[in-house]
Design an enzyme around this catalytic site. Sequence first.
Site, PDB file in Angstrom:
ATOM      1  N   ASP A 178       0.863  -1.186   0.000  1.00  0.00           N
ATOM      2  CA  ASP A 178       0.000   0.000   0.000  1.00  0.00           C
ATOM      3  C   ASP A 178       0.895   1.229   0.000  1.00  0.00           C
ATOM      4  O   ASP A 178       1.863   1.286   0.765  1.00  0.00           O
ATOM      5  CB  ASP A 178      -0.897  -0.006   1.247  1.00  0.00           C
ATOM      6  CG  ASP A 178      -2.072   0.951   1.150  1.00  0.00           C
ATOM      7  OD1 ASP A 178      -1.839   2.142   0.844  1.00  0.00           O
ATOM      8  OD2 ASP A 178      -3.210   0.528   1.405  1.00  0.00           O
ATOM      9  N   ILE A 206     -10.379   5.337  -6.636  1.00  0.00           N
ATOM     10  CA  ILE A 206     -11.786   5.054  -6.353  1.00  0.00           C
ATOM     11  C   ILE A 206     -12.720   6.233  -6.581  1.00  0.00           C
ATOM     12  O   ILE A 206     -13.920   6.111  -6.356  1.00  0.00           O
ATOM     13  CB  ILE A 206     -11.960   4.552  -4.905  1.00  0.00           C
ATOM     14  CG1 ILE A 206     -11.536   5.624  -3.901  1.00  0.00           C
ATOM     15  CG2 ILE A 206     -11.204   3.250  -4.683  1.00  0.00           C
ATOM     16  CD1 ILE A 206     -11.876   5.270  -2.458  1.00  0.00           C
ATOM     17  N   SER A 209     -17.092  -3.517  -8.632  1.00  0.00           N
ATOM     18  CA  SER A 209     -18.193  -2.637  -8.242  1.00  0.00           C
ATOM     19  C   SER A 209     -19.484  -3.096  -8.888  1.00  0.00           C
ATOM     20  O   SER A 209     -19.512  -3.403 -10.082  1.00  0.00           O
ATOM     21  CB  SER A 209     -17.887  -1.195  -8.668  1.00  0.00           C
ATOM     22  OG  SER A 209     -19.025  -0.367  -8.500  1.00  0.00           O
ATOM     23  N   TYR A 237     -14.529   5.008 -14.379  1.00  0.00           N
ATOM     24  CA  TYR A 237     -14.266   4.139 -13.226  1.00  0.00           C
ATOM     25  C   TYR A 237     -14.986   2.799 -13.392  1.00  0.00           C
ATOM     26  O   TYR A 237     -14.397   1.722 -13.215  1.00  0.00           O
ATOM     27  CB  TYR A 237     -14.735   4.840 -11.951  1.00  0.00           C
ATOM     28  CG  TYR A 237     -14.750   3.971 -10.721  1.00  0.00           C
ATOM     29  CD1 TYR A 237     -13.587   3.725 -10.000  1.00  0.00           C
ATOM     30  CD2 TYR A 237     -15.945   3.398 -10.262  1.00  0.00           C
ATOM     31  CE1 TYR A 237     -13.617   2.927  -8.863  1.00  0.00           C
ATOM     32  CE2 TYR A 237     -15.978   2.606  -9.135  1.00  0.00           C
ATOM     33  CZ  TYR A 237     -14.805   2.374  -8.440  1.00  0.00           C
ATOM     34  OH  TYR A 237     -14.828   1.580  -7.321  1.00  0.00           O
ATOM     35  N   ASN A 291     -22.590  -0.171  -1.981  1.00  0.00           N
ATOM     36  CA  ASN A 291     -21.973   0.988  -1.309  1.00  0.00           C
ATOM     37  C   ASN A 291     -21.492   0.594   0.082  1.00  0.00           C
ATOM     38  O   ASN A 291     -22.304   0.299   0.968  1.00  0.00           O
ATOM     39  CB  ASN A 291     -22.969   2.142  -1.217  1.00  0.00           C
ATOM     40  CG  ASN A 291     -23.147   2.844  -2.543  1.00  0.00           C
ATOM     41  OD1 ASN A 291     -23.715   2.274  -3.482  1.00  0.00           O
ATOM     42  ND2 ASN A 291     -22.630   4.048  -2.652  1.00  0.00           N
ATOM     43  N   ARG A 334     -29.296   3.914  -2.357  1.00  0.00           N
ATOM     44  CA  ARG A 334     -28.085   3.102  -2.374  1.00  0.00           C
ATOM     45  C   ARG A 334     -28.288   1.870  -1.494  1.00  0.00           C
ATOM     46  O   ARG A 334     -29.113   1.846  -0.589  1.00  0.00           O
ATOM     47  CB  ARG A 334     -26.872   3.910  -1.864  1.00  0.00           C
ATOM     48  CG  ARG A 334     -26.503   5.114  -2.736  1.00  0.00           C
ATOM     49  CD  ARG A 334     -26.025   4.684  -4.099  1.00  0.00           C
ATOM     50  NE  ARG A 334     -25.629   5.816  -4.945  1.00  0.00           N
ATOM     51  CZ  ARG A 334     -26.407   6.387  -5.849  1.00  0.00           C
ATOM     52  NH1 ARG A 334     -27.658   5.962  -6.008  1.00  0.00           N
ATOM     53  NH2 ARG A 334     -25.969   7.384  -6.588  1.00  0.00           N
TER      54      ARG A 334
END
Length: 321
Positions: free
Chosen positions: A32, A77, A117, A142, A171, A209
């Site tokens: 990371d 993101i 996603s 994205y 989400n 969402r």
Amino acid sequence: MKRILVTGGAGFIGSHAVDAFIQDGYEVLVIDDLSSGSDANLNPKARFECTSIDSARAAETLRAFRPEAIFHYAAQIDVRKSAADPVLDAQLNIINSLRLLELGLNNGLAYFAFASSGGAIYGEPQSGPQDETHPERPCSPYGVAKLSIDKYLASFHHYRGLKSCSMRFSNVYGPRQNGKGEAGVVALMIGQGLKGQPLRVNGKGEQTRDFVYVKDLARAARLILRHQPQGVLNLGTGIETSIAQLAHILQERFAVPPGISHAPAIHGEQFRSVLDSTLAKKVIDWEPVTRLGHGLQETTDWFSSLAPAAPRPQKHIRVSQ
């Protein structure tokens, strides 16, 4: 399998997956660059390399570690940034992912799980909840990038025998989410509430969402590693919550002034998003167990622990879902 590489393992979702793998006794390497993650999220029992996944240092570390499985959470993101600079988004989310795949396959990789996603790939629902057979109609660069890697993984399985899972999240919210900048709406609203500010809603707040708790996704990662399914899996709750409803729940939590601060609607924003995770229940025996009220309580408690001098009293959330 014993050795697991987690990219983005100091980030919001990845760090919870690392905790689950460590708890199960795996040897975990985290790569990371801390561009959006934090070393405060790192599990002390994981090995950590602070570098970007496309660096020579990352390649050298991977070759030495020889992971049997990779869980790839590192990504750009921000949907708006992807629209503003689609070339950069493709570099970070497509090219870097392909390089990671190639490097892994050349160094003993047997399984690859990708943080994909649901909403960004399926687009506006023709019907809901959306299952894995729903038409794939990404509207943002994205979403196109996420779908591209899903398709690449299918081809890698066909031509090179690599088993993989594309984890299509709804989400995600929960502790460790970034409350600054273009973050998830839950984190943004909690940040406003901690400051005693009215909660901001874009447009009328009628957009919905599917909010899934991050620790439920960590359990999904554990089950995916155990069962090693092949293909695409939706990971969501199947429950729609409007942004206005979310604001009212959090208003009670923070006792902020009544009313909502309405901002202009965002052009092109998806109106509905909700995922059907029936296949995940069938394939890996996963389903979400955290109710929204409980998850928001744990999330606000975590944010409050970072800012103990909150200017307004807080109430316990009483909402069942």
